[in-house]
Design a protein around this motif. Structure first.
Motif, PDB file in Angstrom:
ATOM      1  N   ILE A   1       0.843  -1.093   0.083  1.00  0.00           N
ATOM      2  CA  ILE A   1       0.039   0.004  -0.008  1.00  0.00           C
ATOM      3  C   ILE A   1       0.787   1.351   0.035  1.00  0.00           C
ATOM      4  O   ILE A   1       0.644   2.246  -0.827  1.00  0.00           O
ATOM      5  N   TYR A   2       1.945   1.233   0.738  1.00  0.00           N
ATOM      6  CA  TYR A   2       2.721   2.572   0.781  1.00  0.00           C
ATOM      7  C   TYR A   2       3.639   2.615  -0.528  1.00  0.00           C
ATOM      8  O   TYR A   2       3.466   3.693  -0.958  1.00  0.00           O
TER       9      TYR A   2
ATOM     10  N   ALA B   1       0.979   4.091  -2.791  1.00  0.00           N
ATOM     11  CA  ALA B   1       0.782   5.469  -2.565  1.00  0.00           C
ATOM     12  C   ALA B   1       1.950   6.312  -3.330  1.00  0.00           C
ATOM     13  O   ALA B   1       1.672   7.459  -3.714  1.00  0.00           O
ATOM     14  N   PHE B   2       3.358   5.975  -2.648  1.00  0.00           N
ATOM     15  CA  PHE B   2       4.500   6.600  -3.144  1.00  0.00           C
ATOM     16  C   PHE B   2       4.547   6.804  -4.512  1.00  0.00           C
ATOM     17  O   PHE B   2       4.753   7.617  -5.160  1.00  0.00           O
TER      18      PHE B   2
ATOM     19  N   MET C   1       2.069   6.677  -6.722  1.00  0.00           N
ATOM     20  CA  MET C   1       0.884   7.630  -7.183  1.00  0.00           C
ATOM     21  C   MET C   1       1.274   9.090  -6.917  1.00  0.00           C
ATOM     22  O   MET C   1       1.126  10.018  -7.786  1.00  0.00           O
ATOM     23  N   ALA C   2       1.635   9.388  -5.714  1.00  0.00           N
ATOM     24  CA  ALA C   2       2.272  10.585  -5.393  1.00  0.00           C
ATOM     25  C   ALA C   2       3.358  11.052  -6.293  1.00  0.00           C
ATOM     26  O   ALA C   2       3.444  12.195  -6.829  1.00  0.00           O
TER      27      ALA C   2
END
Length: 280
Positions: free
Chosen positions: A15-16, A19-20, A22-23
């Protein structure tokens, strides 16, 4: 047990990582815009090696902000701020009053009014642009703040968010105030308004950002350059720089600053408001 913990840890890591990623993908265009804005006018910013090579300068910002230039950035920013602030304040107040009335006051036709407001969510803006524009022309409001502000002041989503919060308030609290002789406005002002500040702050940010980024309606009703907002004025200004991207990027950076400041100042209220209103 150990296998379960390992699976949970692996899921958390994935998940992390997602998320990174996508960011990172979302921030690349922002970084390109900011770096390009600090390049000299006429510089090549589409080649990564040229983009990262010094020197960096403020000349592009000076060209955008100079009073006698083709870009009326100060005027467009003023127009956007006026439209955004007025629409936000009026919409939040009217939405809060309407939400309190539908949630806590029994009157004939309440169900019909609620249904009509819900129906407003299903009507796209594009489908009512023509009749709205004809009304503006009939009222002789083109190229005025009236045309820019009034049609965008009612937002059904703001009403629904605030109504959901008011529905969750204890009835005993409002009933106690009513027994003490408080009227509906006093109950709203002394109880509902203080308790719903976080939700109202979240709604305010949504309304302000939507108003700040609105392009279609200001493009129709503001033909004069002095009445344009930033989303309309900047593309008009950028059309003069077909090959030079540094100056348009500087204008985009300037246009992004006010909305970014508002978000940074009220991000805690946004998060709290979203958690309280149950927005997914």
């Amino acid at each position: 047990m150990i296998m379960s913990n390992n699976k949970n840890s692996m899921r958390t890591y994935l998940i992390y990582i997602a998320a990174f990623c996508m960011a990172f993908v979302m921030i690349i265009p922002l970084l390109w815009m900011i770096i390009s804005a600090f390049k000299a006018p006429g510089s090549t910013v589409t080649v990564i090696t040229e983009l990262m090579r010094p020197p960096y300068t403020l000349d592009s910002f000076k060209e955008v902000l100079e009073p006698d230039g083709t870009a009326m950035m100060w005027r467009w920013t003023f127009n956007s701020v006026v439209v955004g602030v007025v629409q936000t304040v009026v919409t939040v107040l009217f939405s809060s009053w309407a939400a309190y009335a539908v949630s806590r006051i029994d009157f004939k036709g309440k169900t019909i009014i609620f249904a009509l407001i819900l129906a407003g969510l299903m009507v796209p803006m594009e489908s009512i642009v023509v009749p709205l524009f004809e009304m503006i022309v009939e009222l002789n409001w083109t190229n005025t703040y009236h045309a820019l502000i009034w049609p965008g002041m009612m937002l059904p989503l703001a009403f629904l968010i605030l109504k959901q919060f008011i529905d969750q308030l204890p009835s005993e609290l409002l009933e106690a105030a009513r027994i003490d002789g408080a009227g509906h406005f006093q109950i709203w002002w002394k109880i509902v308004f203080p308790l719903s500040r976080s939700s109202m702050a979240a709604v305010s940010i949504f309304i302000f950002i939507q108003s700040w980024n609105n392009l279609l309606w200001p493009l129709l009703v503001a033909q004069e350059t002095s009445m344009m907002t930033l989303p309309v004025g900047i593309p008009t200004f950028q059309s003069n720089f077909a090959t030079d991207l540094a100056v348009p990027m500087a204008s985009n950076v300037i246009a992004s600053i006010p909305a970014l400041i508002v978000f940074l100042l009220f991000q805690k209220h946004i998060i709290k408001g979203i958690s309280m209103t149950g927005i997914k």
